[in-house]
Design a protein around this motif. Structure first.
Motif, short mmCIF file in Angstrom:
data_model
loop_
_atom_site.label_atom_id
_atom_site.label_comp_id
_atom_site.label_asym_id
_atom_site.label_seq_id
_atom_site.Cartn_x
_atom_site.Cartn_y
_atom_site.Cartn_z
N PRO A 185 7.60 12.31 -1.10
CA PRO A 185 7.28 10.96 -1.58
C PRO A 185 6.99 11.01 -3.08
CG PRO A 185 5.45 11.89 -0.34
CD PRO A 185 6.57 12.88 -0.25
N ASP A 237 5.05 8.22 2.85
CA ASP A 237 3.70 8.68 2.60
C ASP A 237 2.78 7.64 3.22
OD1 ASP A 237 1.55 10.20 1.77
OD2 ASP A 237 2.14 10.26 -0.33
N SER A 273 0.62 12.69 -1.11
CA SER A 273 0.57 12.67 -2.58
C SER A 273 -0.83 12.93 -3.12
CB SER A 273 1.08 11.34 -3.11
OG SER A 273 2.43 11.16 -2.73
N ILE A 303 4.89 8.37 -5.32
CA ILE A 303 4.12 7.13 -5.27
C ILE A 303 3.85 6.58 -6.67
CG2 ILE A 303 1.89 6.13 -4.59
CD1 ILE A 303 3.79 6.78 -2.23
N ILE A 328 2.40 -0.86 -3.98
CA ILE A 328 2.60 0.58 -3.95
C ILE A 328 4.07 0.84 -3.65
CG2 ILE A 328 2.00 2.77 -2.86
CD1 ILE A 328 -0.73 1.60 -2.19
N PHE A 333 -3.79 9.41 -0.61
CA PHE A 333 -2.54 9.43 0.15
C PHE A 333 -2.46 10.72 0.96
CE2 PHE A 333 -1.81 6.50 -3.27
CZ PHE A 333 -1.10 5.47 -2.67
N LYS A 358 8.50 -0.36 -0.71
CA LYS A 358 7.23 -0.75 -1.32
C LYS A 358 6.43 -1.56 -0.33
CE LYS A 358 8.96 -4.95 -3.52
NZ LYS A 358 9.15 -5.68 -4.76
N ASN A 408 7.17 3.67 -3.23
CA ASN A 408 7.51 5.06 -2.93
C ASN A 408 8.94 5.29 -3.40
OD1 ASN A 408 8.09 7.57 -1.91
ND2 ASN A 408 7.40 7.12 0.17
N ILE A 412 3.87 3.89 3.50
CA ILE A 412 4.64 3.49 2.33
C ILE A 412 6.01 4.13 2.54
CG2 ILE A 412 4.71 3.35 -0.18
CD1 ILE A 412 2.05 2.25 1.10
#
Length: 147
Positions: free
Chosen positions: A19, A52, A126, A21, A44, A123, A92, A46, A87
């Motif tokens: 991912p 993620d 991430s 982010i 958010i 996350f 998004k 990705n 995500i």
């Protein structure tokens, strides 16, 4: 040379299939007089090839932070706590008043339009990403979210 080649191969392998982010347009709503609770919105994104999950958030200005989703049941809006929010890869998720959002509960001080709030988003893959979100008035949220 062989070690360098191995490192390059490992780096390339890690770069793909992960991912990536990006947090865009974070904002925190100025709370009305009285309640010491508010909410945060954002988009958010990705940009990576694997999903993620947002699994939590923290801020120094409040006692706790929770992930929520607004759902409508029998014409009544209810906030439902979320353990994690996906995500999707190359996708998004918009966090806003009706839908997913971040609840900031037990404010330790009053915040007002023009202030900035640091929020650490956590996350699953991430790790931690810290964003600085401007505080906006409720009537300006819609305009702010759709930049």
């Amino acid at each position: 040379m062989r070690k360098l080649l191995t490192l390059i191969v490992v780096f390339v392998a890690l770069s793909f299939g992960a991912p990536k982010i990006v947090v865009k347009h974070p904002w925190v709503m100025e709370p009305p007089p009285g309640p010491n609770t508010t909410m945060m919105g954002m988009i958010i994104v990705n940009e990576g090839d694997e999903p993620d999950y947002l699994i939590g958030a923290k801020t120094d200005i409040a006692q706790r932070v929770e992930l929520h989703k607004t759902v409508i049941e029998n014409d009544v809006a209810k906030m439902v706590p979320q353990e994690r929010i996906e995500i999707p890869p190359k996708g998004k998720v918009e966090f806003k008043h009706h839908g997913y959002h971040v609840m900031i509960i037990g404010l330790k001080k009053r915040i007002k339009e023009g202030d900035k709030v640091k929020v650490e988003l956590i996350f699953e893959k991430s790790g931690k990403i810290t964003v600085e979100a401007p505080v906006v008035k409720k009537h300006r949220m819609k305009h702010h979210m759709h930049h």
